[in-house]
Scaffold this active site. Structure first.
Site, PDB file in Angstrom:
ATOM      1  N   HIS A   1      -4.431  -2.032   4.061  1.00 43.17           N
ATOM      2  CA  HIS A   1      -5.485  -1.917   3.043  1.00 43.17           C
ATOM      3  C   HIS A   1      -6.333  -3.183   3.110  1.00 43.17           C
ATOM      4  O   HIS A   1      -5.867  -4.241   3.504  1.00 43.17           O
ATOM      5  CB  HIS A   1      -4.815  -1.787   1.677  1.00 43.17           C
ATOM      6  CG  HIS A   1      -5.730  -1.458   0.540  1.00 43.17           C
ATOM      7  ND1 HIS A   1      -6.531  -2.403  -0.066  1.00 43.17           N
ATOM      8  CD2 HIS A   1      -5.960  -0.295  -0.122  1.00 43.17           C
ATOM      9  CE1 HIS A   1      -7.198  -1.846  -1.051  1.00 43.17           C
ATOM     10  NE2 HIS A   1      -6.886  -0.558  -1.103  1.00 43.17           N
TER      11      HIS A   1
ATOM     12  N   ASP B   1       3.000  -5.745   1.147  1.00 40.88           N
ATOM     13  CA  ASP B   1       2.155  -4.976   0.239  1.00 40.88           C
ATOM     14  C   ASP B   1       2.973  -3.771  -0.202  1.00 40.88           C
ATOM     15  O   ASP B   1       3.185  -2.829   0.555  1.00 40.88           O
ATOM     16  CB  ASP B   1       0.881  -4.548   0.972  1.00 40.88           C
ATOM     17  CG  ASP B   1       0.011  -3.583   0.167  1.00 40.88           C
ATOM     18  OD1 ASP B   1       0.424  -3.173  -0.938  1.00 40.88           O
ATOM     19  OD2 ASP B   1      -1.085  -3.230   0.657  1.00 40.88           O
TER      20      ASP B   1
ATOM     21  N   GLN C   1       2.190   1.057  -2.317  1.00 45.13           N
ATOM     22  CA  GLN C   1       2.521   2.469  -2.102  1.00 45.13           C
ATOM     23  C   GLN C   1       4.026   2.714  -1.964  1.00 45.13           C
ATOM     24  O   GLN C   1       4.438   3.854  -1.745  1.00 45.13           O
ATOM     25  CB  GLN C   1       1.804   2.981  -0.848  1.00 45.13           C
ATOM     26  CG  GLN C   1       0.293   2.870  -0.892  1.00 45.13           C
ATOM     27  CD  GLN C   1      -0.339   3.735  -1.968  1.00 45.13           C
ATOM     28  OE1 GLN C   1       0.262   4.701  -2.432  1.00 45.13           O
ATOM     29  NE2 GLN C   1      -1.556   3.397  -2.370  1.00 45.13           N
TER      30      GLN C   1
ATOM     31  N   LYS D   1      -0.028   2.517 -10.218  1.00 43.83           N
ATOM     32  CA  LYS D   1       0.371   3.528  -9.245  1.00 43.83           C
ATOM     33  C   LYS D   1       1.768   4.079  -9.545  1.00 43.83           C
ATOM     34  O   LYS D   1       2.236   4.996  -8.853  1.00 43.83           O
ATOM     35  CB  LYS D   1       0.314   2.958  -7.826  1.00 43.83           C
ATOM     36  CG  LYS D   1      -1.100   2.563  -7.390  1.00 43.83           C
ATOM     37  CD  LYS D   1      -1.123   2.026  -5.979  1.00 43.83           C
ATOM     38  CE  LYS D   1      -2.477   1.425  -5.621  1.00 43.83           C
ATOM     39  NZ  LYS D   1      -3.557   2.394  -5.535  1.00 43.83           N
TER      40      LYS D   1
ATOM     41  N   CYS E   1     -10.333   2.208   1.622  1.00 45.08           N
ATOM     42  CA  CYS E   1     -10.198   0.757   1.762  1.00 45.08           C
ATOM     43  C   CYS E   1      -9.387   0.409   3.005  1.00 45.08           C
ATOM     44  O   CYS E   1      -8.534  -0.485   2.994  1.00 45.08           O
ATOM     45  CB  CYS E   1      -9.562   0.130   0.521  1.00 45.08           C
ATOM     46  SG  CYS E   1     -10.589   0.263  -0.952  1.00 45.08           S
TER      47      CYS E   1
END
Length: 407
Positions: free
Chosen positions: A121, A198, A201, A224, A361
């Site tokens: 991302h 990261d 997700q 999220k 993104c």
């Protein structure tokens, strides 16, 4: 896991959009909020609203207990050793930027390397571009395999003893690729580098154990995973955070302020300048309670079935290209031949189906895939196979509609 009962906890799903029952397939962008979270935030503002860590009155003490209680819920949720390792902030982007601006600029030199992947991302590319520009370091990319995965052999070839930082998504927001973080962390550490993950997700979908992964930093966003927007978490190993300087200065993060110098509070508060995101943290704590009650293993099992079913149903549609590996997280990114993803999304919206369209993104990845944009359907614990059927039927209608349009 009883999906019907789960869905009852999300009031927004009980509505029609453009005359059709809503099918929400954009949870990778933001997840819907369960009643438990909505009520937790509402109750804070109705009954306990006060600043934290400052007042000794009843409301201040209650708000502080709720805020710090949420921090401990996060600690347990990701199995951190201490609440000192849990920093509240605005989200994944903020967390990665803190690591880049503090740890990165303190530790990276012109002789060093920073390693990332093409699937990242923008929030996990641009901060490292900036560190490389400011320090003169070399930014390197681990190549992608044809199916959108990375091989450990390529990791070993790309990460060298000059590498100071490896920054990588646990789960790709486009391909659904689940990266082998534990193995990559081992390679990074063998070369004297730290690994920044990261987790935007992955935290909503996988059972996370930062100690088992042995990651040095792990950032994720509350919105999220059913929490409010504007709240996120940066986990960092305590020994690393202790050596890092804060990047925001002001109230709350100080110990003593003199005319010409100041000292900082201990962890984690030295990284939480200003009035913190109190209601957001309380909402995040409620979201963690909600997910934990269902069980992350149950959520993952449900989503694995949905991902498998979605791949099967969408693969039946002629002219539809799916990107990413077979084994993936609960999202499917695709394109319909000769139909722009924005047009696909617009037509599906007329059927009450919400998906994402654009570059997500991830423009570096789009270039790698040789496309300008894609469509993405992303599932969560409240989605069903019927939602996937509606999506497949909607895509067939979209294809037929544009097949009959004269250009």
């Amino acid at each position: 896991m009883d999906v019907r009962k789960v869905r009852e906890q999300f009031p927004i799903l009980d509505q029609e959009v453009n005359g059709h029952p809503l099918v929400y397939l954009d949870s990778s962008a933001t997840a819907q909020k369960p009643i438990k979270v909505i009520e937790a935030v509402n109750n804070y503002y109705r009954q306990t609203n006060s600043n934290v860590h400052r007042g000794v009155h009843t409301l201040g003490s209650q708000a502080t207990d709720l805020y710090e209680g949420a921090r401990d819920k996060v600690r347990r949720f990701i199995n951190a050793r201490s609440t000192a390792e849990i920093i509240f902030n605005r989200g994944t982007t903020t967390g990665i930027n803190v690591v880049a601006q503090s740890y990165g600029l303190q530790n990276v030199t012109a002789e060093d390397e920073i390693v990332i992947t093409p699937m990242e991302h923008h929030s996990n590319i641009i901060p490292w571009q900036q560190v490389a520009k400011k320090t003169g370091a070399t930014l390197k990319y681990i190549p992608l395999q044809e199916d959108g995965t990375i091989s450990l052999e390529d990791v070993k070839e790309t990460v060298t003893n000059k590498t100071k930082i490896v920054a990588i998504a646990h789960v790709s927001n486009v391909l659904g690729t689940i990266n082998p973080i534990k193995e990559i962390a081992k390679i990074a550490h063998e070369n004297g580098a730290v690994i920044v993950v990261d987790g935007a997700q992955s935290a909503p979908h996988l059972k996370i154990d930062v100690q088992d992964l042995d990651c040095d930093f792990y950032a994720f966003s509350g919105h999220k995973m059913g929490a409010p927007t504007g709240i996120g978490v940066l986990y960092g190993k305590e020994e690393l955070l202790e050596k890092m300087e804060p990047v925001e200065f002001g109230g709350e993060m100080i110990d003593f302020v003199e005319k010409y110098d100041s000292t900082w509070k201990e962890l984690p508060w030295k990284f939480e300048g200003g009035t913190p995101i109190i209601a957001g943290a309380i909402g995040l704590g409620a979201a963690i309670d909600f997910l934990s009650d269902i069980g992350m293993e149950n959520i993952l099992q449900h989503e694995e079935k949905l991902a498998k079913y979605a791949l099967e149903r969408l693969s039946e549609i002629d002219g539809l290209t799916i990107y990413g590996p077979t084994k993936r997280a609960a999202l499917v990114t695709f394109n319909l031949d000769d139909v722009h993803p924005h047009d696909v999304s617009t037509v599906l919206d007329t059927e009450g189906i919400a998906i994402r369209a654009g570059h997500h993104c991830a423009q570096v990845l789009m270039k790698h895939l040789n496309v300008s944009a894609t469509a993405r359907a992303s599932m969560y614990l409240y989605n069903t196979e019927e939602d996937i059927d509606r999506l497949a039927e909607g895509l067939v209608k979209t294809k037929e509609y544009f097949g009959n349009v004269a250009f």
